[in-house]
Each structure stands twice: as structure tokens, then as C-alpha cells.
Motif scaffolding. Structure first.
Motif: not given
Lengths: 451, 201
Positions: A119, A160, B18, B175-182
Motif C-alpha cells: 500500500r 491502492d 483506507r 473530493i470523495t477519495l476512492p475506496a481501496p480495492t486491495t
């Protein structure tokens, strides 16, 4: 070609007001370095980075490839980009984050892939609202276009990137303090050993902490080659670096230079760089590498911007921040200003820094305001000795025949904030003792106006 | 209101997700609390402690360490004047004095109408544009007494100073930060060499 002309590496997009948008970034070669990286084995990227001779641009100047090679064999492991720029005189990382945020993200991704990180965290200084917004929007767009997140560019590799917002503390720039802060604690620098976050970092897992400018250099290195980067500059100052020039010069600003090819005189006086001292004045002293760096003077202008000779003269290039002071500047007040900064920013863990910085600030303030005593001068040096024992680095002084004491200093504190408070006091007092004496004898500041 | 409201609890949970460890969200959640209340209240620190698994005292230890967190109300506009070296030698002390005179308060205090707070700031990384100041952490470089007058006048009259939009103190980016994908604590990442489907070029 003029000696001051430089290959544009990290600042290549600075003339483009739309460079922060993903479309402009991709149209100007953006994410090509990452694409190239993903076609390589991680080990080969580390080798290319080592070959590039890139060193950390945050201040310590540690070899980037070597730093990566120190990673302990454990997972999860992290990459943290240090964007908590707050060293006095330094303003390059902010410009990179505001105006070329995708380049920071791409560099962080290349680092993460090269070291097999799980990460990435971008630690951005809290007081930089625009940098936060630009990097935030860049992340949203980069996720949407598949440059960050799952199965990046169809490669099968996923990671990420988390944007972390600081909240105001200079000491966070110290990498172990930054990690404590990222763990949700007070930013107390950690006791060493372990010396390197690569061994024990975030959550005591292996971690690479790299500066914004350092990671921003990687996309270019991947698009070209490590050898091509290493061929720029000269001596121990290969590649390019951004020098932040401020103070009493005609053209303050950030300049990307092949530092090994130029001297402080070039940087401060060349018309296309600093442009010289403002009219009617002459140079009195300059900070060569951020507020923590011992000062240099007119006799040192012909030093090359190379860590070797600069260290031999008792100072460092540090964060690349040059603050120029002309003959109108009161040296007591200028030094007091920086001592006040480091004293204010002491985290309070180590007594020599917490108490010593505070007392140095008070003593210098009373000298500046005409209430000083002659014995204060030795008292200041004595406090400095407690924080940083032994001979303190200082520049040679032709006027008095003083020999340079080379960098670095010793310290009784966990981190460099304490000794950094000694630096401006020691530099000013070593070189301009007569000015301190004049304050005391006259009972007021002989310079008076401070602007 | 002092604990995080329902909407902010949802935002807080997204922030916590996050990080590999909940406690890493402490500083971002303090920013959230400051946006909600204008400053950090004891109830908010207690609530954040519950959310990240820390005691109220631990959260307070953090909240009092960092300078952006305020523990009493501040003005809608926080004017921070840098007086560090590069700014000082180019007139920052005069800029600060002028700002104090225009607003009729000293650095560290707030106007009675609650509109302005003045703060003396440390190096803001704008030394090339010295002297500089910030209003709610938005930059104004190469400032002069006249420009301070203009900035204050614009803010008093609900206009954007020098065309720069300044949201009220504490407002976070929308700004809405992207949610983690991993997964947060995954093991050694996948090896892509030899590439399973090749890298697009």
C-alpha cells in the motif's frame, strides 16, 4: 550552451498550466514510465534506480536505490511519500504537488512496484489546501482510468494509494516522526536503532519513505534510463535537482539545475537564475540548504553545488533551499528567527532540544532588543554544546583565519531538530560576533529596520 | 453538537477503511470534527477514540500536538501570516503589524464579530513569493499592505479575494477519495512476470 542550462526532468511540465489534469499529463508522456516499469522485473527497476545515482531530495541525501535494497524480507510493506515540506526556505515539493500531482503519483507507483509494496501513503502537509485538492482529484482520475487500484493498466498488478492529510508539525518531516504521525500518534521521532524504516517502519513493517521530488524523478528515469540521468551534472552531484532561491535576490523561485555543473555564484547571480542581489546592496550571508544548514558567506560563492565540497566547508545542500541575506539584514535577528522556529517546533521528547532551544531563543531575543549581557555570548555557545557536543560544523572565515569544521554534527537528541536550532545561532555568532557585541554595547539593534 | 453526527460517522468509517490500522485515521477524523464544529471539542475527541480504538486522552494528546487543530472557536477566516526567515527579511513583520491594525486585534486572537482570526505562521513553503500569507490555508504571495486591505475588504463584503474562493475555516475538500480495492494487510503482492496476459502497450 550556458553552464546554467539544465535538462528538464521533474520540472518539464511547469510551463503548462493544465499539467495537473490527467488528460494533459497522459498527453505529455505521463504514466509511460509506469508502463515501462510494469514491463520490467522489480529487481531491474531497483538496479536502474541505483544506476541513476538518484539521492533523496528531502535533505538527508541518502541513495534511493540503496535505501530500497535495505528492505527487510517481510510483508505487508509500505511506501510513504513525504510531502510534509516545511524546512524554512524550501518550496519545491508544494509546487510539484500542486502543478504536477500525477507525476508524484506515478513516481510513488513505480517505487511501490519496485519494492513490492502492499500500500502507498501520500503524506501531504495539512496547510497546503491546493496541493491536497490537486492530488485528491488526480487520485480520483487515476483510479477511474486504471492507473491506480486493481489490475493496473491490465498488468495484473494492484495497489491502492491513500492520501493522508497532515495537521501542522515541522517534525513530521523526520521520517520516523512521520510514521508515528501516520499511525495516528504525536509526531515523536523514534529512538534509533532500528535506523531505517526499511527494516522497521509503518506499524513496524518494512517501509520506504521517499521525498516528493525524489519520487517525481522516477518516471523520467524509467522513460529514459538510469545511465542517462547519471550522465547529467557532475561529481557527486549527478542528475538534476531543484534549488529553491529566496530572500534578497532579484528573481526568487525554484530552479531545476544540473547542480554539479554550477556554483552558488551561478545560482544566485546568473540572470536566468537568481538574478543577483537587489539593487544597491551586497550579499552578507546565505543559507545553503534549508534552515538547518550552517550558513555560508561571500567567500564561499564559488563552491560547486556538490555535497562533497559543501560538507568539507561545514554545511550541506540539504533540501536545496538557498536563502540570501543582503547587507541590510541584522544577523542577530535573522538567526533568532530560525532559532525561534526550531525551538517552537521541538516535539519536546529530548530535554536538550526542548529546553536548550527555548533558552537560546530567549537569550537571542534579549540581545536583539538591547537587554543582552556580554556573558550571553558564551552562554549561547554553551547551550549549543549541550545539544550538540564537540566542535560544531562551521564555514571557514578568511577574515579571522578560522578553518572550516566539516559536516555533520554530533547530537544529544533523537533527531536533528535540536542541533538545527544551534545552527543559525552558531553560524551568526561565529562570523558576526562583532554585531552581537554591538547590540549589547549599544543597548539596541544597530540595524533597526528589519525589512 | 459535538460528537460526530450520523453523516460524519459514515464519512469517518470510509476514512478508517483506507488504513491497515484504525488508529491511523485519528488525524483525518480530527479534521472531520473540526469541519463539523469549527474546533475540536472534548466530546468529539472521545467519540473519535471510540471509532479508532484509542482513549480520549490519547486522542487529546494528538489533537493538542498539531497546530491546525483549534481548541476554541476561531474566525470564519483564519489569516496566517508567515514570519519565517525569507518572509521576515522581505517585510513580513510589517505585513503582520498592518493586518493587526486593519482588524484591530493581535495575532492569536479573533475579532468580536467572529469573522477573522490572525495567526503568526511558520514557514509556509512559499518563500519564492515572500512575504506570504494564507487565508484558511489558501495562498497569497508577495503581499503588501494594500493587498491585505483588499483581501480583508473582499472577505468582509462576501467577495472572493483576488478571485480566489475561500471556504469557511475547517471546510474539507469535497473530493470523495476512492475506496481501496486491495485488502489492507495483504501479503506479498502478485508477481506479474512472466505476465499472465501481457502488459498493454
Amino acid at each position: 550552451m550556458s553552464v546554467t542550462a539544465s535538462q528538464s526532468v521533474v520540472f518539464a511540465r511547469m510551463g503548462d498550466p493544465e499539467a495537473h489534469t490527467i488528460d494533459r499529463y497522459v498527453a505529455t508522456g505521463g504514466y509511460e514510465g509506469l508502463r515501462r516499469a510494469l514491463s520490467m522485473k522489480p529487481e531491474d527497476i531497483e538496479a536502474a534506480t541505483t544506476a541513476s545515482t538518484l539521492t533523496g531530495r528531502g535533505g538527508a541525501g541518502f541513495a534511493t536505490g540503496q535505501k530500497w535494497s535495505l528492505l527487510a524480507d517481510a510483508y505487508p510493506r509500505y511506501v510513504v511519500v513525504n510531502g510534509d515540506e516545511s524546512e524554512p526556505g524550501t518550496f519545491k515539493d508544494r509546487q510539484l504537488m500542486e502543478r504536477d500531482p500525477h507525476q508524484v503519483i506515478e513516481g510513488a507507483l513505480i517505487t511501490a512496484y519496485a519494492v513490492r509494496a502492499t500500500r502507498v501513503f501520500l503524506y501531504v502537509r495539512g496547510e497546503m489546501a491546493l496541493a491536497q485538492e490537486r492530488i485528491g482529484q488526480a487520485l480520483v482520475d487515476a483510479y477511474a482510468k486504471g492507473y491506480v487500484g486493481s489490475n493496473i493498466m491490465g498488468s495484473g498488478w494492484s495497489i491502492d494509494v491513500v492520501l493522508h492529510w497532515g495537521a501542522g508539525a515541522y517534525v513530521v518531516g523526520e521520517e520516523t516522526a512521520l510514521l508515528e504521525s501516520l499511525e495516528g500518534k504525536r509526531a515523536f521521532p523514534r529512538i534509533k536503532p532500528p535506523f531505517y524504516p526499511a527494516a522497521k517502519g509503518l506499524y513496524y513493517q518494512p517501509t520506504i519513505v521517499n521525498n516528493v521530488e525524489t519520487v517525481s524523478t522516477l518516471p523520467w528515469i524509467l522513460r529514459h534510463s538510469g545511465e542517462e540521468y547519471a550522465a547529467l551534472g557532475a561529481g557527486r552531484s549527478t542528475g538534476t535537482r531543484i534549488m529553491c532561491v529566496s530572500g534578497h535576490v532579484k528573481n526568487p523561485g525554484n530552479y531545476e539545475v544540473e547542480a554539479g555543473n554550477i556554483t552558488f555564484r551561478d545560482l544566485i547571480y546568473a540572470p536566468e537564475l537568481g538574478g543577483g542581489i537587489r539593487d544597491g546592496h551586497t550579499i552578507k550571508a546565505f543559507v545553503p540548504g534549508g534552515g538547518s544548514a550552517p550558513w555560508l558567506f561571500e567567500d564561499h560563492l564559488d563552491l560547486t553545488l556538490d555535497p562533497g565540497p559543501v560538507a568539507a566547508e561545514g554545511t550541506m545542500l540539504g533540501s536545496g533551499a538557498v536563502v540570501v541575506m543582503d547587507d541590510s539584514t541584522c544577523m542577530v535577528r535573522a538567526a533568532w528567527n530560525l532559532v525561534r522556529f526550531y525551538s517552537h517546533e521541538s516535539c519536546g521528547q529530548c530535554t536538550p532540544c526542548r529546553e536548550g532551544g527555548n533558552w537560546m531563543e530567549k537569550i537571542m531575543w534579549r540581545i536583539e532588543n538591547g537587554a543582552g549581557r556580554m556573558e550571553d555570548l558564551d552562554l549561547l555557545l554553551d547551550v549549543g554544546q549541550t545539544i550538540s557536543p564537540g566542535s560544531f560544523p562551521h564555514a571557514s572565515n578568511k577574515a579571522t583565519g578560522l578553518e572550516a569544521t566539516p559536516w555533520p554534527y554530533r547530537m544529544t537528541t533523537i533527531c536533528f531538530v535540536g542541533p538545527s536550532a544551534v545552527v543559525p545561532m552558531h553560524s551568526a555568532l561565529t562570523r558576526f560576533r562583532d554585531e552581537f557585541v554591538a547590540h549589547i554595547e549599544q543597548g539596541s539593534c544597530p540595524v533597526g529596520a528589519h525589512a | 453538537m459535538a460528537r460526530l453526527n450520523a453523516q460524519n460517522v459514515e464519512r469517518a468509517k470510509a476514512v478508517i477503511r483506507r488504513y491497515p490500522r484504525e488508529r491511523s485515521a485519528t488525524i483525518p477524523l480530527l479534521h472531520l470534527a473540526q469541519e463539523q464544529d469549527g474546533y475540536i471539542t472534548p466530546e468529539a475527541m472521545e467519540h473519535i477514540g471510540e471509532l479508532v480504538g484509542a482513549t480520549a486522552a490519547e486522542v487529546q494528546g494528538v489533537a493538542t500536538f498539531y497546530e491546525m487543530f483549534k481548541h476554541e472557536p476561531v474566525g470564519t477566516y483564519l489569516i496566517g501570516v508567515c514570519t519565517n526567515l525569507s518572509c521576515m527579511i522581505l517585510g513580513a513583520e510589517q505585513v503582520l503589524e498592518h493586518t493587526e491594525k486593519v482588524l484591530g486585534i493581535k495575532a492569536g486572537s479573533t475579532t468580536v464579530d467572529g469573522m477573522f482570526t490572525i495567526e503568526e505562521m511558520q514557514c509556509l513553503a512559499a518563500c519564492g513569493g515572500a512575504p506570504c500569507l494564507q487565508v484558511n490555508y489558501r495562498y497569497f504571495e508577495n503581499v503588501t499592505d494594500e493587498r491585505v486591505d483588499g483581501i480583508v475588504d473582499a472577505l468582509r463584503n462576501g467577495r472572493d479575494p483576488e478571485g480566489q474562493s475561500i471556504p469557511p475555516h475547517g471546510t474539507l475538500s469535497n473530493i470523495t477519495l476512492p475506496a481501496p480495492t486491495t485488502p489492507a494487510d495483504r501479503e506479498r503482492p502478485e508477481e506479474i512476470h512472466p505476465a499472465p496476459q501481457g502488459v498493454e502497450s
